[in-house]
Design an enzyme around this catalytic site. Structure first.
Site, PDB file in Angstrom:
ATOM      1  N   HIS A  28       0.299   5.794   0.532  1.00  0.00           N
ATOM      2  CA  HIS A  28      -0.606   6.832   1.022  1.00  0.00           C
ATOM      3  C   HIS A  28      -0.352   8.147   0.288  1.00  0.00           C
ATOM      4  O   HIS A  28       0.777   8.436  -0.105  1.00  0.00           O
ATOM      5  CB  HIS A  28      -0.432   7.019   2.530  1.00  0.00           C
ATOM      6  CG  HIS A  28      -0.575   5.747   3.297  1.00  0.00           C
ATOM      7  ND1 HIS A  28      -1.717   4.984   3.261  1.00  0.00           N
ATOM      8  CD2 HIS A  28       0.295   5.076   4.098  1.00  0.00           C
ATOM      9  CE1 HIS A  28      -1.554   3.911   4.015  1.00  0.00           C
ATOM     10  NE2 HIS A  28      -0.341   3.945   4.530  1.00  0.00           N
ATOM     11  N   HIS A  51       4.778   0.084   0.558  1.00  0.00           N
ATOM     12  CA  HIS A  51       5.285  -0.682   1.689  1.00  0.00           C
ATOM     13  C   HIS A  51       4.314  -1.779   2.097  1.00  0.00           C
ATOM     14  O   HIS A  51       3.142  -1.783   1.710  1.00  0.00           O
ATOM     15  CB  HIS A  51       5.546   0.235   2.889  1.00  0.00           C
ATOM     16  CG  HIS A  51       4.301   0.885   3.430  1.00  0.00           C
ATOM     17  ND1 HIS A  51       3.755   2.020   2.873  1.00  0.00           N
ATOM     18  CD2 HIS A  51       3.483   0.556   4.471  1.00  0.00           C
ATOM     19  CE1 HIS A  51       2.673   2.370   3.546  1.00  0.00           C
ATOM     20  NE2 HIS A  51       2.477   1.488   4.522  1.00  0.00           N
ATOM     21  N   GLU A  91       3.043   7.812   8.315  1.00  0.00           N
ATOM     22  CA  GLU A  91       3.092   6.843   9.412  1.00  0.00           C
ATOM     23  C   GLU A  91       4.527   6.697   9.916  1.00  0.00           C
ATOM     24  O   GLU A  91       5.485   6.817   9.142  1.00  0.00           O
ATOM     25  CB  GLU A  91       2.624   5.459   8.940  1.00  0.00           C
ATOM     26  CG  GLU A  91       1.241   5.415   8.357  1.00  0.00           C
ATOM     27  CD  GLU A  91       0.909   4.077   7.721  1.00  0.00           C
ATOM     28  OE1 GLU A  91      -0.283   3.853   7.432  1.00  0.00           O
ATOM     29  OE2 GLU A  91       1.830   3.264   7.494  1.00  0.00           O
ATOM     30  N   GLN A 110       0.828  -1.202   0.000  1.00  0.00           N
ATOM     31  CA  GLN A 110       0.000   0.000   0.000  1.00  0.00           C
ATOM     32  C   GLN A 110       0.860   1.248   0.000  1.00  0.00           C
ATOM     33  O   GLN A 110       2.049   1.222   0.323  1.00  0.00           O
ATOM     34  CB  GLN A 110      -0.935   0.005   1.202  1.00  0.00           C
ATOM     35  CG  GLN A 110      -0.246  -0.132   2.543  1.00  0.00           C
ATOM     36  CD  GLN A 110      -1.249  -0.331   3.671  1.00  0.00           C
ATOM     37  OE1 GLN A 110      -1.565   0.605   4.400  1.00  0.00           O
ATOM     38  NE2 GLN A 110      -1.746  -1.557   3.816  1.00  0.00           N
ATOM     39  N   ARG A 132      -4.010   0.628  -2.519  1.00  0.00           N
ATOM     40  CA  ARG A 132      -3.388  -0.698  -2.439  1.00  0.00           C
ATOM     41  C   ARG A 132      -2.739  -1.092  -3.762  1.00  0.00           C
ATOM     42  O   ARG A 132      -3.172  -0.670  -4.828  1.00  0.00           O
ATOM     43  CB  ARG A 132      -4.418  -1.734  -1.997  1.00  0.00           C
ATOM     44  CG  ARG A 132      -4.852  -1.520  -0.549  1.00  0.00           C
ATOM     45  CD  ARG A 132      -5.846  -2.543  -0.054  1.00  0.00           C
ATOM     46  NE  ARG A 132      -6.066  -2.365   1.379  1.00  0.00           N
ATOM     47  CZ  ARG A 132      -6.921  -1.498   1.903  1.00  0.00           C
ATOM     48  NH1 ARG A 132      -7.652  -0.732   1.103  1.00  0.00           N
ATOM     49  NH2 ARG A 132      -7.044  -1.386   3.212  1.00  0.00           N
TER      50      ARG A 132
END
Length: 392
Positions: free
Chosen positions: A91, A259, A126, A89, A278
């Site tokens: 972001h 990642h 993240e 996935q 994804r």
């Protein structure tokens, strides 16, 4: 205010059945326990506990904050425990999220539709810090020459083991990378039925033994194939860095970083967003065109993110984004100052860590969590145990 909170771990299939309960001294549910969410995210907000007794769960943290006129938390703190790999996935940036959210809303796609990608207008950076030895992840495209060398070793091994068709398919995939670049190769992997021959070849080599293939690369293929068979993400995984974190080491995953977490237990902090694009290793919706737009297609260094010791027993992880910081506390010295703005969420990992604020204090034992209002900051920490603190 130090407000006690708790939550129930989310039961995603990839989760460990014992790691979170063991870490926090809880009774295992018997189901997978993948993530414990601590925050005000509306999808799974923390539950407010009675200060002098067990949780009645009559109120959630998002409701409490709204009723007191306090903005929702900009971050989400998680305990993550993976027994098997998560999806590949990536972001988006804030601009990509805003444009995507507007586009899907205008198209009339329900926010909870399974093929909806952008569920809010926020980026989703993240940071994950390992708690146990050997937290494993795939993260970011590695040097292309290294990737080609690895794939060619699989092709040679396939040929030697009597699979010339698989060897030819792998050589063809290398050609896509070498001639046309990573983005084109990933598009080919996700859209062409011919790629299944190449995936089956690498899986076959990995299961038969080294045969001139690096054992770590073969292990990665076996882990991915055990969970996802011949999903094209198995092949895409060989384009990425394999990262092994020691306890206390962290990865920062910014916008565009493709990642997958493979296995292990860690503390994750992120922006409170649900925007995930994804790219394989999943049964969920994969939008190849959006993946090609959002992912960064140049090789990057392994995105390890160092912590900074800011006081005795206090290590801070300040990612290069606004919105959150993670503090790891390990036997903080008496009067160690945590010079943060707040608000925050703290979680005890062992007994005991005491946090003192402008108006109150709390001693956290193993598995205990609190919401800390902004007016308590900065904090002073002390104790003989370990805890983590997330701040906005």
């Amino acid at each position: 205010m130090f407000l006690p909170i708790d939550n129930v771990p989310r039961d995603y299939a990839w989760g460990s059945r014992t790691a979170i309960s063991t870490l926090l001294g809880l009774s295992p549910s018997g189901a997978p326990e993948a993530e414990l969410w601590l925050g005000s995210h509306p999808a799974c907000p923390s539950r407010v506990r009675d200060i002098d007794g067990p949780s009645t769960h009559a109120q959630t943290l998002d409701t409490y904050l709204a009723q007191t006129g306090t903005p929702p938390l900009s971050f989400l703190l998680k305990v993550l425990a993976a027994d098997t790999p998560l999806s590949l996935q990536v972001h988006p940036t804030t601009a990509q999220a805003q444009a995507g959210f507007a586009r899907e809303t205008q198209a009339g796609i329900a926010v909870d539709a399974p093929h909806r990608i952008y569920r809010d207008e926020s980026a989703k950076p993240e940071l994950i810090m390992a708690l146990d030895d050997g937290f494993e992840a795939l993260s970011g495209f590695r040097d292309v020459a290294k990737t080609i060398t690895v794939l060619r070793s699989f092709a040679v091994a396939a040929e030697a083991s009597g699979d010339p068709t698989g060897a030819a398919a792998l050589t063809d995939f290398v050609g896509h990378i070498d001639r046309d670049g990573l983005a084109h190769a990933v598009r080919f992997a996700l859209t062409s039925p011919d790629v299944q021959v190449a995936v089956s070849a690498v899986v076959g080599v990995a299961r038969r033994g080294p045969q001139g293939v690096d054992s770590r690369e073969a292990e990665t293929v076996r882990w991915l194939s055990d969970a996802f068979g011949t999903d094209p993400g198995v092949l895409i995984g060989l384009l990425l860095h394999r990262v092994t974190l020691k306890p206390g080491e962290a990865l920062f995953l910014g916008a565009g970083n493709l990642h997958s977490y493979l296995r292990g237990v860690g503390i994750e902090i992120m922006s409170a967003s649900d925007n995930v694009v994804r790219g394989g290793l999943t049964t969920k919706y994969v939008d190849v065109d959006e993946l090609l737009c959002v992912a960064r297609w140049e090789p990057v260094a392994v995105p390890l993110w160092p912590g900074v010791t800011e006081a005795p027993g206090v290590v801070a992880f300040h990612p290069p984004v606004d919105g959150f910081t993670l503090y790891a506390l390990a036997q903080p010295g008496e009067g160690s100052v945590i010079d943060a703005q707040g608000p925050g969420i703290a979680l005890g990992l062992t007994t005991a860590v005491t946090l003192r604020g402008a108006h109150g204090r709390v001693t956290l034992d193993r598995g205990e969590a609190v919401y800390i209002s902004k007016d308590e900051f900065p904090l002073m920490a002390s104790g003989t145990g370990r805890a983590v603190l997330a701040t906005g």
